[in-house]
Design an enzyme around this catalytic site. Sequence first.
Site, mmCIF file in Angstrom:
data_model
loop_
_atom_site.group_PDB
_atom_site.id
_atom_site.type_symbol
_atom_site.label_atom_id
_atom_site.label_comp_id
_atom_site.label_asym_id
_atom_site.label_seq_id
_atom_site.Cartn_x
_atom_site.Cartn_y
_atom_site.Cartn_z
ATOM 1 C CG HIS A 48 -2.273 0.653 0.869
ATOM 2 N ND1 HIS A 48 -3.303 0.730 1.770
ATOM 3 C CD2 HIS A 48 -2.719 1.277 -0.247
ATOM 4 C CE1 HIS A 48 -4.328 1.353 1.230
ATOM 5 N NE2 HIS A 48 -3.996 1.694 0.003
ATOM 6 C CG ASP A 102 -5.979 -0.220 5.054
ATOM 7 O OD1 ASP A 102 -5.779 -1.299 5.642
ATOM 8 O OD2 ASP A 102 -5.063 0.438 4.510
ATOM 9 C CG HIS A 159 -3.578 -2.138 8.828
ATOM 10 N ND1 HIS A 159 -3.744 -3.028 7.781
ATOM 11 C CD2 HIS A 159 -3.288 -2.880 9.915
ATOM 12 C CE1 HIS A 159 -3.537 -4.263 8.219
ATOM 13 N NE2 HIS A 159 -3.264 -4.204 9.512
ATOM 14 C CG ASP A 171 -2.040 2.003 5.451
ATOM 15 O OD1 ASP A 171 -1.768 1.191 6.358
ATOM 16 O OD2 ASP A 171 -2.387 1.644 4.317
ATOM 17 C CG HIS A 204 2.917 -1.681 4.274
ATOM 18 N ND1 HIS A 204 2.473 -2.973 4.139
ATOM 19 C CD2 HIS A 204 3.353 -1.580 5.555
ATOM 20 C CE1 HIS A 204 2.623 -3.628 5.277
ATOM 21 N NE2 HIS A 204 3.148 -2.808 6.149
ATOM 22 C CG ASP A 231 -4.826 -2.748 2.541
ATOM 23 O OD1 ASP A 231 -4.965 -3.987 2.509
ATOM 24 O OD2 ASP A 231 -3.816 -2.202 2.989
ATOM 25 C CG ASP A 245 -5.133 -5.200 5.174
ATOM 26 O OD1 ASP A 245 -5.929 -4.270 5.360
ATOM 27 O OD2 ASP A 245 -3.897 -5.031 5.144
ATOM 28 C CD GLU A 249 -0.296 -4.236 1.524
ATOM 29 O OE1 GLU A 249 0.190 -5.393 1.433
ATOM 30 O OE2 GLU A 249 0.357 -3.266 1.955
#
Length: 310
Positions: free
Chosen positions: A105, A131, A133, A135, A148, A235, A237, A280
């Site tokens: 990412h 996402d 996360h 980031d 990332h 993303d 994930d 990702e």
Amino acid sequence: MLLNTRSSGSEMPPPIQIVAYACGIGGQFAGSRDGPAAFRNHIEQFADLRKRVGWHSWIEDGRAFSELGSQQVLESIITLSRQLAQASFDIITEGGFPVLIGGDHSAAAGYWSGICAALAPEGDVGLIWIDAHMDSHTPQTSPNGYVHGMPLAALLGYGHQGLTTLLSERPKLKPAHVCLIGTRDYEPEEKTLLQSLGVRIFFMDEIHYRGLPAVFEDALRLVRQASGGYGVTIDLDGLNPEDAPGVSTPAANGLAKAELLTAMQGVYNDPRLVGMEISEFNPANDIDNRTLALMHALLAGLQGKRDGRT
């Protein structure tokens, strides 16, 4: 390495132009560098989809984080990010619709910088960030040096100057036009930065309580306030690992595939949509091609709405 894959012929290129980011040095696991090639091989099997998308640029680095160290990784990604920014800038200015297929990412900093720079005459660009996360680290707050984990902060103007000033000295995104969906795995420093800026974060607890349709409606209302259009970064994930196992950093309790695909139906035909990113993908971790199938569905939904440059 930057490889331009555009044909030199006079035939009108497909409106959807893919930028491939075959790179995994932004994180601990290098497998995401193989994501674009696996996806390209996959869609080659589907003639209808293959004819409606073009591969504009192939930006790659085949090394792993462990081979380089954090400072060299940061310098390498800045170079790659300049290439990404130029590629997405060119696609927009040539009248195409850029789609990024990653790769880790870290690609987001360059890709969205190019789009924002190209659309600056129209105004600010909004962004939905799907996402697990945030980031939103900087080199000073990152516990591991993984780039990332830094691209959203860079787009908001925080981080290394090489990432914050791509194609323009000013921040690429305004906090009021950015929102995160599906957040559930993050460090306190990231949350502090985003909340201090006023970025809207839809944590998974809120999504479970209100439902993704209501959350997505709020998100679209927010990003559509940007006069230059808006984009969506996905993303993988951000989804449940059962639906998208082909990622490097899975996080339980994510978005459901069916709900996300339904929510995206309200996005594909919106003329204000200016770009989409899918990042990702780590094919080594995929199971029964579940993640490939999700990526296929996302791109197929998009191309169905973008035929004829609508």
